[in-house]
Scaffold this motif. Structure first.
Motif, PDB file in Angstrom:
ATOM      1  N   LYS A 295      44.905  39.926  40.667  1.00 57.30           N
ATOM      2  CA  LYS A 295      43.513  39.468  40.535  1.00 57.30           C
ATOM      3  C   LYS A 295      42.984  39.792  39.146  1.00 57.30           C
ATOM      4  O   LYS A 295      42.302  38.962  38.507  1.00 57.30           O
ATOM      5  CB  LYS A 295      42.631  40.126  41.595  1.00 57.30           C
ATOM      6  CG  LYS A 295      41.188  39.623  41.583  1.00 57.30           C
ATOM      7  CD  LYS A 295      40.368  40.290  42.681  1.00 57.30           C
ATOM      8  CE  LYS A 295      38.946  39.733  42.717  1.00 57.30           C
ATOM      9  NZ  LYS A 295      38.229  39.899  41.432  1.00 57.30           N
ATOM     10  N   ALA A 296      43.296  40.998  38.651  1.00 62.17           N
ATOM     11  CA  ALA A 296      42.832  41.395  37.321  1.00 62.17           C
ATOM     12  C   ALA A 296      43.430  40.483  36.251  1.00 62.17           C
ATOM     13  O   ALA A 296      42.751  40.087  35.301  1.00 62.17           O
ATOM     14  CB  ALA A 296      43.206  42.848  37.052  1.00 62.17           C
ATOM     15  N   ALA A 297      44.716  40.132  36.435  1.00 67.04           N
ATOM     16  CA  ALA A 297      45.377  39.244  35.475  1.00 67.04           C
ATOM     17  C   ALA A 297      44.746  37.856  35.510  1.00 67.04           C
ATOM     18  O   ALA A 297      44.544  37.222  34.473  1.00 67.04           O
ATOM     19  CB  ALA A 297      46.867  39.149  35.786  1.00 67.04           C
ATOM     20  N   GLY A 298      44.428  37.381  36.730  1.00 66.06           N
ATOM     21  CA  GLY A 298      43.785  36.075  36.881  1.00 66.06           C
ATOM     22  C   GLY A 298      42.416  36.051  36.220  1.00 66.06           C
ATOM     23  O   GLY A 298      42.055  35.093  35.541  1.00 66.06           O
ATOM     24  N   ASP A 299      41.646  37.129  36.417  1.00 60.77           N
ATOM     25  CA  ASP A 299      40.320  37.224  35.797  1.00 60.77           C
ATOM     26  C   ASP A 299      40.432  37.245  34.276  1.00 60.77           C
ATOM     27  O   ASP A 299      39.643  36.611  33.560  1.00 60.77           O
ATOM     28  CB  ASP A 299      39.592  38.482  36.279  1.00 60.77           C
ATOM     29  CG  ASP A 299      39.192  38.394  37.746  1.00 60.77           C
ATOM     30  OD1 ASP A 299      39.194  37.274  38.287  1.00 60.77           O
ATOM     31  OD2 ASP A 299      38.895  39.445  38.336  1.00 60.77           O
TER      32      ASP A 299
END
Length: 322
Positions: A295-299
């Motif tokens: 999720k952090a990478a996607g954000d």
């Protein structure tokens, strides 16, 4: 026929009757509502007293010895201690630090504190109630270290009135178990020592550029999973597991940092720690961390694309005036 204000008396009587009937219903409903409210208040006031588990005893609150009286009161409030009679209190000192972490500083100020409630099931649940003041150790790092130390089921809350790394809270948790009257609660000193070393390695690696707390914790968790699956017999086996996991997770470490991991997990191998007994906990933790990292990478990718979009617009406008 008698009239009142231009209307028949019979009309006035009927109107009065209807009003009385309506007021009666309102009164009835109000009494029911009041009854529910008083019942809720009675239950709430009855719930103010903590139910003490007679199997495990009172929750244990381990507070840092460096806390002033007002800071201690603040910490206890954060940890939900409304009545000191409902908990067992212990103090964590510099002597405790060097007992559980041999290379620790006996003169260290101990601020971070913890409340430990032992349970029959549910695994280890960690909640940092003052996250702004625990600067290095995350809830998942605590959980990982406690699994290594041999704790299986407990609810742990951590707090500090000042910004601290959070290491002394781990010492308090260990002391809480060792002070228990139940012999089965005693922790193996070799395991607590290597668990403390694990926490130090985790916080050191998390300071490296390009590595997040979650990535470090995921790495340590998945290495433990592989140890449970493969039962490594030699240090070379450990080194292969570490190297394979670093490659799988696309993490680059220096030779000295790799050596830290080799030595740490070889100590666990020598202690014959049975990570198979907490496989489900490790799996659950690994899945949660993987989701957070993705999720952090996607954000990050999303906001980078937004940044690139506007940068292209600015570049195009700039080009018109050149």
């Amino acid at each position: 026929m008698k009239w009142q204000r231009g209307k028949p008396a019979t009309f006035q009587k009927g109107r009065k009757k209807r009003m009385l009937k309506r007021l009666g219903w309102i009164w009835f409903i109000a009494m029911i509502a009041l009854g529910f409210t008083m019942n809720g208040v009675a239950k709430a006031s009855g719930d103010n007293s903590t139910v003490i588990d007679e199997k495990y005893g009172k929750p244990i609150v381990a507070t840092g010895a460096a806390l002033s009286a007002s800071q201690k009161a603040e910490v206890e409030k954060e940890l939900g201690v409304d009545d000191a009679n409902n908990v067992e209190e212990i103090t964590v000192t510099g002597d405790d630090l060097v007992h559980y972490i041999p290379d620790g500083n006996r003169n260290s100020n101990m601020y971070s504190s913890a409340k430990i409630t032992r349970t029959d099931s549910g695994g280890i649940q960690v909640n940092i109630v003052t996250p702004e003041n625990i600067t290095e150790v995350t809830a998942d790092m605590y959980k990982n270290a406690l699994l290594t130390a041999g704790i299986k089921n407990a609810e742990v809350e951590v707090a500090s009135p000042l910004k601290v790394t959070g290491h002394s809270a781990l010492v308090g948790i260990y002391k809480a178990y060792d002070n228990s009257d139940k012999s089965g609660d005693k922790l193996n000193s070799d395991r607590t020592e290597v668990a403390s070393q694990e926490l130090s390695v985790a916080t050191d690696l998390a300071k490296k550029e390009g590595l997040s707390n979650d990535q470090v914790t995921q790495l340590l968790t998945e290495i433990k999973q592989e140890i449970a699956n493969q039962h490594p017999a030699t240090k070379e086996d450990i080194e292969k597991i570490v190297d394979d996991k670093l490659k799988d997770l696309n993490i680059n470490l220096s030779d000295s940092d790799r050596q830290l991991l080799y030595d740490l997990f070889d100590q666990m191998r020598k202690l014959n720690i049975n990570f198979g007994s907490v496989k489900s906990e490790l799996s659950s933790l690994s899945d949660k961390l993987s989701d957070k990292i993705n999720k952090a990478a996607g954000d990050k990718d999303f906001w980078q694309s937004v940044k690139d979009f506007f940068q292209n617009i600015f570049d195009a406008i700039r080009g018109l005036f050149q």
